[in-house]
Design a protein around this motif. Sequence first.
Motif, PDB file in Angstrom:
ATOM      1  N   ILE A  94      -7.424  -2.115  -2.580  1.00  0.00           N
ATOM      2  CA  ILE A  94      -8.217  -3.317  -2.325  1.00  0.00           C
ATOM      3  C   ILE A  94      -7.856  -4.014  -1.026  1.00  0.00           C
ATOM      4  O   ILE A  94      -8.628  -4.815  -0.519  1.00  0.00           O
ATOM      5  N   LEU A  95      -6.703  -3.696  -0.455  1.00  0.00           N
ATOM      6  CA  LEU A  95      -6.309  -4.327   0.801  1.00  0.00           C
ATOM      7  C   LEU A  95      -7.002  -3.688   2.001  1.00  0.00           C
ATOM      8  O   LEU A  95      -7.001  -4.246   3.088  1.00  0.00           O
ATOM      9  N   GLY A  96      -7.587  -2.505   1.800  1.00  0.00           N
ATOM     10  CA  GLY A  96      -8.298  -1.848   2.886  1.00  0.00           C
ATOM     11  C   GLY A  96      -7.410  -1.312   3.982  1.00  0.00           C
ATOM     12  O   GLY A  96      -7.857  -1.101   5.108  1.00  0.00           O
ATOM     13  N   LEU A  97      -6.156  -1.100   3.704  1.00  0.00           N
ATOM     14  CA  LEU A  97      -5.204  -0.648   4.713  1.00  0.00           C
ATOM     15  C   LEU A  97      -4.846   0.820   4.570  1.00  0.00           C
ATOM     16  O   LEU A  97      -3.965   1.318   5.260  1.00  0.00           O
ATOM     17  N   GLY A  98      -5.487   1.512   3.671  1.00  0.00           N
ATOM     18  CA  GLY A  98      -5.210   2.928   3.478  1.00  0.00           C
ATOM     19  C   GLY A  98      -3.971   3.201   2.657  1.00  0.00           C
ATOM     20  O   GLY A  98      -3.522   4.330   2.569  1.00  0.00           O
ATOM     21  N   SER A  99      -3.394   2.162   2.087  1.00  0.00           N
ATOM     22  CA  SER A  99      -2.213   2.350   1.247  1.00  0.00           C
ATOM     23  C   SER A  99      -2.257   1.370   0.096  1.00  0.00           C
ATOM     24  O   SER A  99      -3.046   0.429   0.095  1.00  0.00           O
ATOM     25  N   CYS A 100      -1.434   1.611  -0.874  1.00  0.00           N
ATOM     26  CA  CYS A 100      -1.366   0.743  -2.054  1.00  0.00           C
ATOM     27  C   CYS A 100      -0.018   0.068  -2.085  1.00  0.00           C
ATOM     28  O   CYS A 100       0.908   0.462  -1.403  1.00  0.00           O
ATOM     29  N   GLY A 101       0.082  -0.953  -2.884  1.00  0.00           N
ATOM     30  CA  GLY A 101       1.360  -1.642  -3.012  1.00  0.00           C
ATOM     31  C   GLY A 101       1.301  -3.054  -2.494  1.00  0.00           C
ATOM     32  O   GLY A 101       0.334  -3.765  -2.724  1.00  0.00           O
ATOM     33  N   ILE A 102       2.327  -3.461  -1.731  1.00  0.00           N
ATOM     34  CA  ILE A 102       2.444  -4.831  -1.259  1.00  0.00           C
ATOM     35  C   ILE A 102       2.368  -4.877   0.263  1.00  0.00           C
ATOM     36  O   ILE A 102       3.043  -4.107   0.958  1.00  0.00           O
ATOM     37  N   GLN A 103       1.562  -5.779   0.780  1.00  0.00           N
ATOM     38  CA  GLN A 103       1.511  -6.100   2.205  1.00  0.00           C
ATOM     39  C   GLN A 103       1.865  -7.550   2.317  1.00  0.00           C
ATOM     40  O   GLN A 103       1.082  -8.425   1.956  1.00  0.00           O
ATOM     41  N   ALA A 104       3.095  -7.849   2.749  1.00  0.00           N
ATOM     42  CA  ALA A 104       3.620  -9.223   2.693  1.00  0.00           C
ATOM     43  C   ALA A 104       3.127 -10.117   3.822  1.00  0.00           C
ATOM     44  O   ALA A 104       3.210 -11.321   3.726  1.00  0.00           O
ATOM     45  N   THR A 105       2.621  -9.533   4.898  1.00  0.00           N
ATOM     46  CA  THR A 105       2.148 -10.341   6.023  1.00  0.00           C
ATOM     47  C   THR A 105       0.722  -9.924   6.385  1.00  0.00           C
ATOM     48  O   THR A 105       0.327  -8.790   6.128  1.00  0.00           O
ATOM     49  N   PRO A 106      -0.046 -10.811   6.984  1.00  0.00           N
ATOM     50  CA  PRO A 106      -1.427 -10.458   7.362  1.00  0.00           C
ATOM     51  C   PRO A 106      -1.480  -9.240   8.291  1.00  0.00           C
ATOM     52  O   PRO A 106      -0.705  -9.142   9.234  1.00  0.00           O
ATOM     53  N   CYS A 107      -2.366  -8.318   7.977  1.00  0.00           N
ATOM     54  CA  CYS A 107      -2.480  -7.069   8.716  1.00  0.00           C
ATOM     55  C   CYS A 107      -3.955  -6.700   8.842  1.00  0.00           C
ATOM     56  O   CYS A 107      -4.720  -6.883   7.906  1.00  0.00           O
ATOM     57  N   SER A 108      -4.340  -6.164   9.976  1.00  0.00           N
ATOM     58  CA  SER A 108      -5.730  -5.788  10.215  1.00  0.00           C
ATOM     59  C   SER A 108      -5.896  -4.274  10.085  1.00  0.00           C
ATOM     60  O   SER A 108      -5.017  -3.519  10.384  1.00  0.00           O
TER      61      SER A 108
END
Length: 105
Positions: free
Chosen positions: A91-105
Amino acid sequence: EGITQLSSRGSFAVGLSGNNDVWMWGTIPERALNFENFSKSTVFLSGEPIQISMPRKLKFNQVCCTDSSVLALSDSGAVFTWGRDPHGLGILGLGSCGIQATPCS
């Protein structure tokens, strides 16, 4: 300047101010929303908004949140996401799963 746009989900909210600042408050799920240094399963912010560190050279037009993540749309059309993907759905759209602690494009 005050909050000009607001989104809430579950027991937390995210807001965008007229100064292009992003703020969050409420009960934040485990390490989901820009809180790298917390290890407890839930962080309660007792209603006090905290500012989220965003890329300063960009202007943001909109923020929205899910139960465990936040999305911010810049005026250039770039989408920044951060938070937790609890079910591995990407759901984050970053190609990975788990936790993204800071804003990333």
